[in-house]
Design a protein around this motif. Structure first.
Motif, PDB file in Angstrom:
ATOM      1  N   HIS A 205       0.830  -1.208   0.000  1.00  0.00           N
ATOM      2  CA  HIS A 205       0.000   0.000   0.000  1.00  0.00           C
ATOM      3  C   HIS A 205       0.864   1.256   0.000  1.00  0.00           C
ATOM      4  O   HIS A 205       0.686   2.157  -0.825  1.00  0.00           O
ATOM      5  N   LYS A 206       1.808   1.318   0.952  1.00  0.00           N
ATOM      6  CA  LYS A 206       2.595   2.543   1.090  1.00  0.00           C
ATOM      7  C   LYS A 206       3.476   2.803  -0.127  1.00  0.00           C
ATOM      8  O   LYS A 206       3.655   3.961  -0.534  1.00  0.00           O
ATOM      9  N   ALA A 207       4.011   1.741  -0.718  1.00  0.00           N
ATOM     10  CA  ALA A 207       4.890   1.918  -1.875  1.00  0.00           C
ATOM     11  C   ALA A 207       4.195   2.690  -2.992  1.00  0.00           C
ATOM     12  O   ALA A 207       4.808   3.540  -3.656  1.00  0.00           O
ATOM     13  N   LEU A 208       2.915   2.408  -3.203  1.00  0.00           N
ATOM     14  CA  LEU A 208       2.173   3.135  -4.226  1.00  0.00           C
ATOM     15  C   LEU A 208       1.614   4.447  -3.690  1.00  0.00           C
ATOM     16  O   LEU A 208       1.573   5.454  -4.406  1.00  0.00           O
ATOM     17  N   ALA A 209       1.215   4.459  -2.419  1.00  0.00           N
ATOM     18  CA  ALA A 209       0.604   5.663  -1.838  1.00  0.00           C
ATOM     19  C   ALA A 209       1.527   6.865  -1.905  1.00  0.00           C
ATOM     20  O   ALA A 209       1.086   7.988  -2.182  1.00  0.00           O
TER      21      ALA A 209
END
Length: 324
Positions: free
Chosen positions: A61-65
């Motif tokens: 999630h965070k990698a794309l967020a």
């Protein structure tokens, strides 16, 4: 499992909006008529940007967020992204969870994976995201004008609070740590707000390295200064009743430091004319994202922190530096 089997099993999907997706040497994207491409790249390195034992779902999630947050700051609509992934070894359970977290957020924003690369090495995740924005309507850092209001979306400081707690620098009750840790590991990119601010905001930036440091980029690009009311800014970490409890555990100065220089918030800081206050609130309501007016753009260059009475607030607040 080999490299191409890994890609096929965990990351390959049929192309939707891309003219050509995964499978060739290049992907092909075609922006709509009258639109410009917005492109941004972010890298996450184990031990530098995330803990080795982080939940792979939240890491996906965070990698794309963090990339979608850059598109939000530009006012762009997400289109597609590429993923370059270095893995120390093939761990299928880890890959399954990581890809689920990655695609859950990608699907929420209709942003498709169109290519990338995999290799063996220390865990490293590099994403390049592509968006589109109407020609001439992109939000930039260089448009802030003297007299503009300064706003921040959402809340600030919880991510740094969680980071310090996980490093055992700041004791937190379990329920408070869980709340703050969600803000650290699963930030919410303010994509809808960024698009809603097109034609309203005069400048914008995503708050990734700390509010004051990131605002400094707007000040430099726009050739202006800013006055920040710390008596308002401190409440950005206290808008949650549970987070407000942290004030009993830390000093006012410590909490203010989390807000002003904590980093990893992935909120939007932006400026807009006084005449646009109603329009800003309407955009925030439409995006279902709270915004707080924390200061004003001034003519003398530089950053000035003041209290509720307008008196200068002492202290130095250093934002994150990747090479510090």
């Amino acid at each position: 499992m080999g490299e191409f089997d890994l890609i096929a099993r965990y990351f390959k999907r049929p192309a939707k909006r891309a003219v050509l997706g995964i499978g060739d040497d290049c992907a092909l994207l075609q922006p709509a008529d009258g639109m410009q491409l917005a492109v941004s790249t972010d890298m996450l390195v184990e031990g530098r940007h995330f803990f080795p034992d982080v939940d792979p779902f939240t890491l996906g999630h965070k990698a794309l967020a963090v990339n979608l947050s850059d598109l939000a700051a530009c006012g762009a609509q997400p289109l597609a992204f590429t993923l370059a992934l270095a893995l120390p070894r093939i761990d299928e359970a880890w890959l399954a969870a990581f890809s689920r977290g990655l695609f859950a957020l990608a699907d929420a924003h209709d942003c498709e994976l169109v290519g990338g690369d995999t290799t063996q090495g220390p865990l490293n995740i590099c994403i390049t995201v592509f968006g589109e924005v109407p020609r001439g309507q992109a939000l930039l850092r260089s448009g802030a004008c003297v007299g503009d209001d300064v706003y921040v979306s959402g809340t600030l400081g919880e991510a740094r609070l969680a980071l310090d707690a996980l490093r055992e620098h700041a004791p937190l009750p379990d329920e408070l740590l869980a709340l703050a840790r969600t803000r650290l590991e699963q930030p919410t990119p303010r994509v809808a707000l960024g698009q809603g601010l097109r034609g309203i905001a005069t400048s914008a930036i995503d708050v990734s390295d700390g509010l004051l440091g990131d605002l400094g980029h707007i000040l430099k690009a726009s050739g202006v200064g800013v006055r920040i009311d710390t008596s308002v800014a401190i409440n950005l970490i206290a808008t949650s009743a549970q987070i407000a409890r942290a004030e009993r555990l830390f000093s006012y100065e410590k909490m203010l430091g989390y807000v002003l220089a904590g980093g990893d918030d992935y909120e939007l800081a932006f400026t807009a004319p006084v005449s646009a206050r109603a329009a800003v609130q309407a955009a925030a309501l439409q995006a279902q994202t709270a915004v707080t007016r924390i200061g004003v753009i001034e003519h003398p260059p530089g950053l000035r922190l003041v209290d509720a009475s307008g008196n200068a607030v002492p202290g130095r607040y250093a934002s994150f530096d990747h090479f510090a």
